[in-house]
Scaffold this active site. Structure first.
Site, PDB file in Angstrom:
ATOM      1  CB  SER A   1      -0.967   0.017   1.183  1.00  0.00           C
ATOM      2  OG  SER A   1      -0.268   0.184   2.392  1.00  0.00           O
TER       3      SER A   1
ATOM      4  CE  LYS B   1      -2.646   2.048   4.953  1.00  0.00           C
ATOM      5  NZ  LYS B   1      -2.270   1.119   3.933  1.00  0.00           N
TER       6      LYS B   1
END
Length: 186
Positions: free
Chosen positions: A48, A92
């Site tokens: 990701s 993230k």
């Protein structure tokens, strides 16, 4: 008198050696305490955050980074989700800040009705998820996305959702393993 001088020189050598040993032990103890309470280690699982961080990278997390400040837009953060029973740590990038309204339309991120300027990732987002409708962030709440926007489990999905300040562990600052990926993270 010669005997006294000889013993004095031997004592001085012993004092120097003892001081060196005490100094080394002190440095090791201080380093251990600092690393234990100010750093954490996380290994990336998944793609990701490609290409910034890749699957298998082991990172050091600075747990003190946000002790006296808040995350800024485009900071990479490490956080846990309290509603998820696993001990997985997520990595993230912060996209929207507390008090802002975020939405994903036509493959682009909008903050307060304007296209996000200077976004680090230029790829069109294929799945808007929860952000297909405007999301207003409360105080201490952040909207995060993975750098691999079309292959990331992030704030667009209910199982992650927005990230609260109290769930943020810190900020990754160094890739330590594998050695060919060794780098500081900005």
């Amino acid at each position: 008198m010669a005997n006294y001088q000889k013993r004095y020189r031997e004592n001085v050598k012993l004092q120097i050696a003892a001081k060196f040993i005490v100094d080394v032990i002190t440095v090791i103890c201080v380093a251990f305490i600092l690393i234990t309470y100010t750093c954490d280690k996380v290994t990336i699982s998944g793609n990701s955050m490609n290409t910034s961080l890749t699957h298998g990278d082991t990172l050091l997390i600075d747990k003190m980074r946000f002790a006296f400040s808040s995350p800024k837009r485009f900071d990479i953060i490490a956080f846990n989700q309290p509603n998820i029973t696993s001990s997985k740590t997520y990595i993230k990038r912060v996209i929207a800040l507390p008090g802002e309204v975020v939405q994903i339309m036509n493959g682009s991120v909008y903050i307060n009705g304007n296209v996000l300027e200077n976004d680090i990732i230029k790829d069109k987002i294929m799945t808007a998820g929860l952000a297909s409708n405007p999301i207003t962030l409360d105080k201490g709440e952040y909207f995060v996305l993975g750098d691999n926007r079309n292959n990331s489990e992030d704030s667009r999905f209910a199982n992650i959702g927005t990230v609260k300040m109290e769930d943020i562990i810190g900020a990754p600052w160094l890739v330590i393993i594998p050695f060919n990926h060794f780098k500081f993270i900005r």
